[in-house]
Design a protein around this motif. Structure first.
Motif, mmCIF file in Angstrom:
data_model
loop_
_atom_site.group_PDB
_atom_site.id
_atom_site.type_symbol
_atom_site.label_atom_id
_atom_site.label_comp_id
_atom_site.label_asym_id
_atom_site.label_seq_id
_atom_site.Cartn_x
_atom_site.Cartn_y
_atom_site.Cartn_z
ATOM 1 N N ALA A 141 1.000 38.842 -83.845
ATOM 2 C CA ALA A 141 2.347 39.509 -83.031
ATOM 3 C C ALA A 141 1.668 40.169 -82.238
ATOM 4 O O ALA A 141 2.379 40.413 -80.719
ATOM 5 C CB ALA A 141 2.086 41.199 -84.024
ATOM 6 N N LEU A 142 0.158 39.579 -81.384
ATOM 7 C CA LEU A 142 -0.164 39.897 -80.292
ATOM 8 C C LEU A 142 -0.257 38.584 -79.438
ATOM 9 O O LEU A 142 -1.400 38.291 -78.230
ATOM 10 C CB LEU A 142 -1.956 40.062 -80.514
ATOM 11 N N GLY A 143 0.011 37.167 -79.929
ATOM 12 C CA GLY A 143 0.833 36.474 -79.243
ATOM 13 C C GLY A 143 -0.213 34.836 -79.391
ATOM 14 O O GLY A 143 0.499 34.052 -79.843
ATOM 15 N N GLY A 144 -1.314 34.747 -79.429
ATOM 16 C CA GLY A 144 -2.487 33.727 -80.171
ATOM 17 C C GLY A 144 -2.111 33.407 -81.473
ATOM 18 O O GLY A 144 -1.374 34.012 -82.027
ATOM 19 N N ALA A 145 -2.849 31.966 -81.599
ATOM 20 C CA ALA A 145 -3.068 31.766 -83.151
ATOM 21 C C ALA A 145 -4.481 32.613 -83.808
ATOM 22 O O ALA A 145 -5.071 33.246 -83.311
ATOM 23 C CB ALA A 145 -2.781 30.773 -83.188
ATOM 24 N N LEU A 146 -4.106 32.474 -84.945
ATOM 25 C CA LEU A 146 -5.166 33.045 -85.417
ATOM 26 C C LEU A 146 -5.504 32.535 -87.002
ATOM 27 O O LEU A 146 -4.745 32.239 -87.405
ATOM 28 C CB LEU A 146 -4.993 35.074 -85.712
ATOM 29 N N ARG A 147 -6.553 31.787 -87.102
ATOM 30 C CA ARG A 147 -6.683 31.581 -88.356
ATOM 31 C C ARG A 147 -8.302 32.050 -88.996
ATOM 32 O O ARG A 147 -9.129 32.892 -88.307
ATOM 33 C CB ARG A 147 -6.911 29.623 -87.936
ATOM 34 N N ASP A 235 -14.185 45.041 -85.772
ATOM 35 C CA ASP A 235 -13.672 45.258 -84.738
ATOM 36 C C ASP A 235 -13.362 44.371 -83.859
ATOM 37 O O ASP A 235 -12.922 44.758 -82.554
ATOM 38 C CB ASP A 235 -13.891 47.025 -84.820
ATOM 39 N N THR A 236 -14.346 43.675 -82.618
ATOM 40 C CA THR A 236 -13.798 42.532 -81.912
ATOM 41 C C THR A 236 -13.285 41.283 -82.273
ATOM 42 O O THR A 236 -12.585 41.056 -81.544
ATOM 43 C CB THR A 236 -15.160 42.807 -81.367
ATOM 44 N N VAL A 237 -13.962 40.984 -83.078
ATOM 45 C CA VAL A 237 -13.538 39.067 -83.518
ATOM 46 C C VAL A 237 -12.551 38.559 -83.304
ATOM 47 O O VAL A 237 -12.110 37.732 -82.878
ATOM 48 C CB VAL A 237 -15.049 38.774 -84.652
ATOM 49 N N PHE A 238 -11.732 39.502 -83.908
ATOM 50 C CA PHE A 238 -10.149 38.624 -84.438
ATOM 51 C C PHE A 238 -9.567 38.882 -83.735
ATOM 52 O O PHE A 238 -9.117 38.100 -83.097
ATOM 53 C CB PHE A 238 -9.923 39.735 -86.129
ATOM 54 N N THR A 239 -9.288 40.179 -82.482
ATOM 55 C CA THR A 239 -9.094 40.142 -81.322
ATOM 56 C C THR A 239 -9.740 39.279 -80.510
ATOM 57 O O THR A 239 -8.625 38.558 -79.665
ATOM 58 C CB THR A 239 -9.215 42.004 -80.644
ATOM 59 N N ARG A 240 -11.100 38.325 -80.048
ATOM 60 C CA ARG A 240 -11.624 37.622 -79.207
ATOM 61 C C ARG A 240 -10.790 36.716 -79.660
ATOM 62 O O ARG A 240 -9.993 35.982 -78.991
ATOM 63 C CB ARG A 240 -12.626 37.672 -79.906
ATOM 64 N N ALA A 241 -10.636 36.419 -81.153
ATOM 65 C CA ALA A 241 -10.159 35.182 -81.602
ATOM 66 C C ALA A 241 -8.613 34.737 -81.692
ATOM 67 O O ALA A 241 -7.887 33.619 -80.685
ATOM 68 C CB ALA A 241 -9.852 34.958 -83.405
ATOM 69 N N VAL A 242 -7.820 35.589 -81.809
ATOM 70 C CA VAL A 242 -6.404 35.073 -80.820
ATOM 71 C C VAL A 242 -5.709 35.724 -78.997
ATOM 72 O O VAL A 242 -5.269 35.337 -79.080
ATOM 73 C CB VAL A 242 -5.396 36.486 -81.492
ATOM 74 N N ARG A 243 -6.976 36.193 -78.063
ATOM 75 C CA ARG A 243 -7.376 35.685 -76.930
ATOM 76 C C ARG A 243 -7.597 34.271 -76.958
ATOM 77 O O ARG A 243 -7.655 33.848 -75.693
ATOM 78 C CB ARG A 243 -8.209 37.113 -76.655
ATOM 79 N N GLY A 244 -7.980 33.413 -77.633
ATOM 80 C CA GLY A 244 -8.379 31.661 -77.592
ATOM 81 C C GLY A 244 -9.260 31.226 -77.959
ATOM 82 O O GLY A 244 -10.187 30.452 -77.550
#
Length: 323
Positions: A141-147, A235-244
């Motif tokens: 939903a945020l655009g980038g990939a997430l694993r 609270d920040t690591v998953f957003t940073r991952a989605v952003r690449g």
């Protein structure tokens, strides 16, 4: 228990699909996914489940023949037997990958299968020294990939600190990096280690797991040539991952990883087991017993799981050839 194999086309992978708990939505989302033209063209499929759920065509697979009178223990027993059969087929080279529909864990245990879930059962049946559960979504939903990798899986929260260790994080991160190289084709994977405590413990104010477990793991991973960073607060690591910034996040326990993942990728997520001698995927939802048979089940995640299994099967073969 029976298996049914569709026509053999040697140029396409063969994928076994276990139908999961027959009281749930596994049979119907499998049928809906296989009715999709993209899925149907991708591989040959072997459906593994109770005889009553196997019909002459994929569109006829339904849970209607499995009545409530059969009960949870019977449902759990056949769900586990399907997994056992599918693993045997994969180990014998009869299929190239496995996709598993959801099981209901209480029924699974009542049926005689004493495993917390699929991941642990697959690890034991294959004799794999280590396995890791990765939730993967190439679109969110945020655009980038997430694993997201779960360092510990089906444990009560109170048991997590005792289960975590630097050695465990190192093993899981190395399996993750290897899986990203072999199956996703990422030459130099970047791994983030999620913190255990709020604000990564703020220098020990909120716990000592970061200093006692995560930091030694990072040092060992650096020595092993794995590009890993952390501990990074949840609270920040998953957003940073989605952003690449990272190719995968290793989460210390089930819900910190799954809550973030399903918020970003529900319906598009796939559970992948790394460390097995074959690819295994499953959808990111449960049995949904309350809506089974109502026509409301969304097959999107099952479709994604099947298509990813096909892609991983093709890459897995090529990677194995190079080893």
């Amino acid at each position: 228990m029976n298996t049914r194999h569709q026509p053999d086309l040697s140029t396409r992978p063969r994928v076994a699909i276990t139908l999961g708990d027959p009281r749930g939505i596994g049979p119907e989302v499998t049928a809906a996914a296989l009715a999709d033209a993209e899925v149907a063209a991708a591989a040959d499929f072997v459906l593994v489940g109770p005889d009553a759920l196997l019909r002459t065509g994929a569109g006829d697979v339904s849970a209607g023949a499995w009545t409530a009178a059969d009960g949870p223990a019977a449902a759990g027993r056949v769900a586990g037997e399907a997994i056992r059969i599918a693993v045997g087929m994969a180990l014998a080279g009869k299929v190239d990958a496995i996709v598993t529909a959801p099981i209901e864990k209480n029924a699974f245990r009542a049926g005689g299968w004493h495993y917390p879930g699929h991941t642990e059962m697959l690890g034991e049946l294959t004799g794999a020294p280590d396995v890791v559960m990765m939730m993967a979504a190439e679109r969110t939903a945020l655009g980038g990939a997430l694993r997201v990798v779960l360092a510990t899986t089906h444990l009560a929260l109170r048991d997590v600190p005792a289960a975590l260790s630097a050695d465990l994080l190192v093993r899981q991160a190395r399996l993750t990096a290897d899986g990203l190289r072999r199956l996703w084709g990422i030459a130099a994977p970047r791994i983030a280690l999620c913190a255990v405590n709020p604000h990564a413990s703020d220098g020990g104010l909120f716990g000592d797991e970061e200093a006692r477990i995560v930091e030694p793991a990072l040092a060992a991973l650096a020595d092993a040539g794995v590009a890993a960073r952390g501990p990074i607060p949840a609270d920040t690591v998953f957003t940073r991952a989605v952003r690449g910034e990272f190719d995968a996040v290793v989460a210390p326990y089930h819900d910190v990883g799954m809550a973030a993942f399903k918020t970003a990728a529900f319906g598009a997520g796939v559970n992948v087991t790394l460390g097995l001698p074959f690819p295994r995927t499953s959808p990111d939802h449960g049995t949904a017993l309350d809506i089974a048979g109502t026509g409301r089940a969304d097959p999107s995640s099952m479709k994604e799981a099947i298509l990813l299994a096909v892609r991983l099967a093709r890459r897995f073969d090529r990677a194995a050839d190079r080893d």
